[in-house]
Design a protein around this motif. Structure first.
Motif, PDB file in Angstrom:
ATOM      1  N   ALA A 262      67.253  42.823 -26.249  1.00  0.00           N
ATOM      2  CA  ALA A 262      67.235  44.212 -25.792  1.00  0.00           C
ATOM      3  C   ALA A 262      68.563  44.903 -26.112  1.00  0.00           C
ATOM      4  N   LYS A 263      68.585  46.215 -25.968  1.00  0.00           N
ATOM      5  CA  LYS A 263      69.752  47.023 -26.325  1.00  0.00           C
ATOM      6  C   LYS A 263      71.009  46.572 -25.586  1.00  0.00           C
ATOM      7  N   ASN A 264      70.859  46.105 -24.347  1.00  0.00           N
ATOM      8  CA  ASN A 264      72.030  45.702 -23.556  1.00  0.00           C
ATOM      9  C   ASN A 264      72.409  44.234 -23.765  1.00  0.00           C
ATOM     10  N   GLY A 265      71.626  43.515 -24.580  1.00  0.00           N
ATOM     11  CA  GLY A 265      71.921  42.114 -24.859  1.00  0.00           C
ATOM     12  C   GLY A 265      71.047  41.127 -24.119  1.00  0.00           C
ATOM     13  N   ASP A 266      70.237  41.587 -23.149  1.00  0.00           N
ATOM     14  CA  ASP A 266      69.284  40.674 -22.513  1.00  0.00           C
ATOM     15  C   ASP A 266      68.403  40.056 -23.603  1.00  0.00           C
ATOM     16  N   THR A 267      68.143  38.753 -23.497  1.00  0.00           N
ATOM     17  CA  THR A 267      67.510  38.034 -24.601  1.00  0.00           C
ATOM     18  C   THR A 267      66.311  37.214 -24.152  1.00  0.00           C
ATOM     19  N   ALA A 268      65.178  37.423 -24.806  1.00  0.00           N
ATOM     20  CA  ALA A 268      63.992  36.598 -24.577  1.00  0.00           C
ATOM     21  C   ALA A 268      63.999  35.445 -25.563  1.00  0.00           C
ATOM     22  N   ASN A 269      63.794  34.241 -25.040  1.00  0.00           N
ATOM     23  CA  ASN A 269      63.711  33.044 -25.876  1.00  0.00           C
ATOM     24  C   ASN A 269      62.769  32.062 -25.192  1.00  0.00           C
ATOM     25  N   LYS A 270      62.541  30.932 -25.839  1.00  0.00           N
ATOM     26  CA  LYS A 270      61.620  29.932 -25.323  1.00  0.00           C
ATOM     27  C   LYS A 270      61.895  29.613 -23.863  1.00  0.00           C
ATOM     28  N   LEU A 298      66.391  47.939 -30.236  1.00  0.00           N
ATOM     29  CA  LEU A 298      67.167  48.983 -29.583  1.00  0.00           C
ATOM     30  C   LEU A 298      66.301  49.959 -28.799  1.00  0.00           C
ATOM     31  N   ASP A 299      64.995  49.878 -28.971  1.00  0.00           N
ATOM     32  CA  ASP A 299      64.088  50.732 -28.206  1.00  0.00           C
ATOM     33  C   ASP A 299      63.811  50.180 -26.811  1.00  0.00           C
ATOM     34  N   VAL A 300      64.252  48.956 -26.566  1.00  0.00           N
ATOM     35  CA  VAL A 300      64.077  48.329 -25.257  1.00  0.00           C
ATOM     36  C   VAL A 300      65.427  48.300 -24.566  1.00  0.00           C
ATOM     37  N   ALA A 301      65.541  48.994 -23.449  1.00  0.00           N
ATOM     38  CA  ALA A 301      66.838  49.147 -22.791  1.00  0.00           C
ATOM     39  C   ALA A 301      67.371  47.834 -22.240  1.00  0.00           C
ATOM     40  N   ASP A 302      66.493  47.043 -21.626  1.00  0.00           N
ATOM     41  CA  ASP A 302      66.935  45.782 -21.030  1.00  0.00           C
ATOM     42  C   ASP A 302      65.762  44.817 -20.965  1.00  0.00           C
ATOM     43  N   GLY A 303      66.052  43.619 -20.492  1.00  0.00           N
ATOM     44  CA  GLY A 303      65.059  42.564 -20.529  1.00  0.00           C
ATOM     45  C   GLY A 303      63.834  42.794 -19.674  1.00  0.00           C
ATOM     46  N   SER A 304      63.931  43.670 -18.678  1.00  0.00           N
ATOM     47  CA  SER A 304      62.773  43.912 -17.817  1.00  0.00           C
ATOM     48  C   SER A 304      61.626  44.570 -18.574  1.00  0.00           C
ATOM     49  N   HIS A 305      61.913  45.138 -19.747  1.00  0.00           N
ATOM     50  CA  HIS A 305      60.886  45.813 -20.546  1.00  0.00           C
ATOM     51  C   HIS A 305      60.371  44.953 -21.705  1.00  0.00           C
ATOM     52  N   ILE A 306      60.839  43.713 -21.808  1.00  0.00           N
ATOM     53  CA  ILE A 306      60.361  42.825 -22.871  1.00  0.00           C
ATOM     54  C   ILE A 306      59.028  42.213 -22.449  1.00  0.00           C
ATOM     55  N   PRO A 307      57.983  42.386 -23.243  1.00  0.00           N
ATOM     56  CA  PRO A 307      56.699  41.765 -22.881  1.00  0.00           C
ATOM     57  C   PRO A 307      56.784  40.247 -23.012  1.00  0.00           C
ATOM     58  N   ILE A 308      56.345  39.520 -21.992  1.00  0.00           N
ATOM     59  CA  ILE A 308      56.403  38.068 -22.010  1.00  0.00           C
ATOM     60  C   ILE A 308      54.994  37.503 -22.185  1.00  0.00           C
ATOM     61  N   GLU A 309      54.829  36.752 -23.241  1.00  0.00           N
ATOM     62  CA  GLU A 309      53.521  36.174 -23.555  1.00  0.00           C
ATOM     63  C   GLU A 309      53.155  35.085 -22.542  1.00  0.00           C
ATOM     64  N   GLN A 310      51.958  35.181 -21.989  1.00  0.00           N
ATOM     65  CA  GLN A 310      51.418  34.152 -21.100  1.00  0.00           C
ATOM     66  C   GLN A 310      50.403  33.331 -21.893  1.00  0.00           C
ATOM     67  N   ARG A 311      50.685  32.064 -22.037  1.00  0.00           N
ATOM     68  CA  ARG A 311      49.794  31.199 -22.803  1.00  0.00           C
ATOM     69  C   ARG A 311      48.621  30.729 -21.940  1.00  0.00           C
ATOM     70  N   PRO A 312      47.519  30.285 -22.566  1.00  0.00           N
ATOM     71  CA  PRO A 312      46.379  29.783 -21.800  1.00  0.00           C
ATOM     72  C   PRO A 312      46.796  28.647 -20.866  1.00  0.00           C
ATOM     73  N   PRO A 313      46.360  28.675 -19.601  1.00  0.00           N
ATOM     74  CA  PRO A 313      46.771  27.636 -18.643  1.00  0.00           C
ATOM     75  C   PRO A 313      46.522  26.219 -19.118  1.00  0.00           C
ATOM     76  N   ILE A 314      45.424  26.000 -19.849  1.00  0.00           N
ATOM     77  CA  ILE A 314      45.072  24.644 -20.275  1.00  0.00           C
ATOM     78  C   ILE A 314      46.178  24.014 -21.121  1.00  0.00           C
ATOM     79  N   GLU A 315      46.940  24.838 -21.841  1.00  0.00           N
ATOM     80  CA  GLU A 315      47.975  24.280 -22.707  1.00  0.00           C
ATOM     81  C   GLU A 315      49.061  23.546 -21.932  1.00  0.00           C
ATOM     82  N   ALA A 316      49.294  23.948 -20.690  1.00  0.00           N
ATOM     83  CA  ALA A 316      50.292  23.278 -19.865  1.00  0.00           C
ATOM     84  C   ALA A 316      49.794  21.943 -19.325  1.00  0.00           C
TER      85      ALA A 316
END
Length: 384
Positions: A262-270, A298-316
Motif C-alpha cells: 500500500a501507499k504507506n508501506g503496509d504489505t500483504a504477503n503469504k 499507490l491507489d491503496v492508502a493502507d493495508g486495511s483496503h487490500i483485498p485478502i483472498e480467502q481460500r476454500p476451507p477444504i484446502e486447510a
C-alpha cells in the motif's frame, strides 16, 4: 546446477511447471488458452505475484499470435472497436483469477494501455495486435533483470546495516524468509529469495532459514527445492517456531516478498508473514520487504483496503505428498488431516504486515526506509 523455472514459452507454445506436484514430481503442463492460464492461477498450479503476472501476459500474446495465423480471420481483427471489446473482455477475465496480488493488475493495465494507445493513433488492428504481443512478452522478460537489481540493493543494504551496527558477520549472515519468492514464483532469480541468493553468490550468507506455513501452502516445499538446487545452506522451521529461533540463534534479518504494498508501506504477503514481523520487532531484527515496483499500489492508502483472498476451507484440511517410508515410488497421495465435516475453518491466503513493523522496502530502483523519527509509514516515491 541449473536454476528452476516456472514458465517456458516460445513463439506460440506456453508451458508451466505444475507446482502442486513439486517437489517430488516435475511436470510441465501446456497452457493453450487464456482459460487455461486463469485456471492455473486460480488452482495455484502457478503461484507467486510476479509469475501470476507473467503467465496471463504470455497467454494473451499466445492467443493473439495464433489469431494472426488463423483462417478465416478472427472477427476481432476486422476493426479497432471489435479488437478493443475482445481484449478488454480477456483482460477483465484474467484479472479475476486471484485478487490480492497487484502485479496481475499491473500487467493487465500495461496491456490495456498498449491497446488504447494504438487505438488513439488509429493503428490498424493487426499492428495493435503486434504491439500487444510484444508487450505481453516484455512483462515476463523484464522480470529477471529487475529481480537481480532489487536483490543486490537489498543484500548490500543489509550488509551495510550490519556493519554500521558493529555486528560480527565474519561467518556470514543468517536470514529468515517466509513463503517462496524464488525462480518458481517469478520469471527467474527471485525477489526475497533473490536477496538470499545474492548473499550466497557474494559469499556473505551463512544460512537461510525458511518457514513451513499452513499445511496446504506449497511455499516452504518450493523454497526447500530451490535452495537445494542452488546448494544454499538452509534450515526449514515450522512457522510456530520463529520465536524460538530468534531466542536461540543469531538472525540478522527477515526478508519477505509481497503481493501488494500500500501507499504507506503496509504489505500483504503469504499468511504467517505478520507473525514473523511481530516477533522480529520484539527481537530487534530488521524486517525487509523485497518486491518489484509493480507490487506497489499507490491507489491503496493502507493495508486495511487490500483485498485478502480467502481460500476454500477444504484446502486447510488436506496435505499432499509421497508415502513415507517408501521404496522409491513417486506417486503422490492426498490425505485429510482433520475430522470429516469440520466446520468453522478460517483460511486466508495472506495477511498484512503494517509499515510500523517494516524496516526497509526494496524495489529495483532502490531502498526506502522510514524518515528519522517516523514510525508508522514510508515515503515510497523514490523507489516507484
Amino acid at each position: 546446477m541449473a536454476p528452476l523455472i516456472s514458465i517456458k514459452s516460445s513463439e506460440d507454445k506456453l508451458e508451466i511447471v505444475n507446482q502442486l506436484l513439486l517437489p517430488h514430481t516435475t511436470e510441465f503442463i501446456q497452457i493453450n488458452s487464456v482459460e487455461d492460464a486463469h485456471d492455473a492461477i486460480k488452482t495455484m498450479k502457478i503461484r507467486g505475484a510476479p509469475a501470476i503476472a507473467s503467465l496471463p501476459a504470455l497467454s494473451v500474446s499466445q492467443h493473439l499470435t495464433r489469431g494472426l495465423k488463423s483462417s478465416p480471420v478472427p472477427d476481432y481483427l476486422l476493426s479497432r472497436d471489435a479488437l478493443k471489446t475482445h481484449i478488454d473482455g480477456i483482460l477483465a477475465f484474467l484479472y479475476t483469477s486471484r485478487p490480492t496480488a497487484v502485479n496481475l493488475g499491473a500487467a493487465t493495465r500495461r496491456l490495456t494501455k498498449t491497446l488504447n494507445d494504438g487505438i488513439s493513433v488509429e493503428k490498424e488492428p493487426r499492428e495493435i495486435v503486434q504491439d500487444l504481443i510484444a508487450e505481453g512478452r516484455a512483462v515476463a522478460d523484464e522480470d529477471v533483470g529487475r529481480n537481480k537489481e532489487m536483490a543486490k540493493w537489498a543484500g548490500e543494504w543489509l550488509i551495510q546495516r550490519v556493519r554500521d551496527q558493529g555486528l560480527d558477520f565474519s561467518r556470514g549472515l543468517n536470514v529468515l524468509t517466509v513463503c517462496n519468492t524464488g525462480s518458481l514464483a517469478t520469471s527467474g532469480y527471485g525477489t526475497a529469495l533473490g536477496m538470499i541468493t545474492y548473499l550466497h553468490e557474494t559469499q556473505k550468507l551463512a544460512k537461510a532459514y525458511y518457514t513451513q506455513t499452513a499445511p496446504y501452502h506449497q511455499g516452504s516445499r518450493l523454497t526447500a527445492l530451490e535452495l537445494q538446487t542452488l546448494q544454499i545452506p538452509s534450515v526449514m522451521i515450522c512457522d510456530t517456531m520463529v520465536g524460538s529461533l530468534f531466542q536461540h540463534h543469531s538472525i540478522h534479518a527477515v526478508v519477505v516478498g509481497a503481493d501488494r504494498i500500500a501507499k504507506n508501506g503496509d504489505t500483504a504477503n503469504k499468511i504467517g508473514t505478520y507473525n514473523a514481523a511481530v516477533l522480529a520487532a520484539r527481537h530487534k531484527i530488521p524486517f525487509i520487504v523485497v518486491a518489484p515496483i509493480s507490487t506497489v499500489d499507490l491507489d491503496v492508502a493502507d493495508g486495511s483496503h487490500i483485498p485478502i483472498e480467502q481460500r476454500p476451507p477444504i484446502e486447510a484440511c488436506l496435505v499432499r505428498g509421497i508415502r513415507y517410508p517408501n521404496s522409491g515410488e513417486s506417486e503422490q497421495v492426498q490425505v485429510m488431516i482433520t475430522p470429516p465435516g469440520l466446520e468453522g475453518i478460517y483460511n486466508p491466503s495472506f495477511d498484512v504486515t503494517p509499515a510500523s513493523l517494516i524496516t526497509a522496502i526494496v524495489t529495483e530502483k532502490g531502498v526506502a526506509v522510514k524518515a528519522e523519527g517516523e514510525t508508522s509509514g514510508f515515503d515510497l516515491s523514490p523507489i516507484v
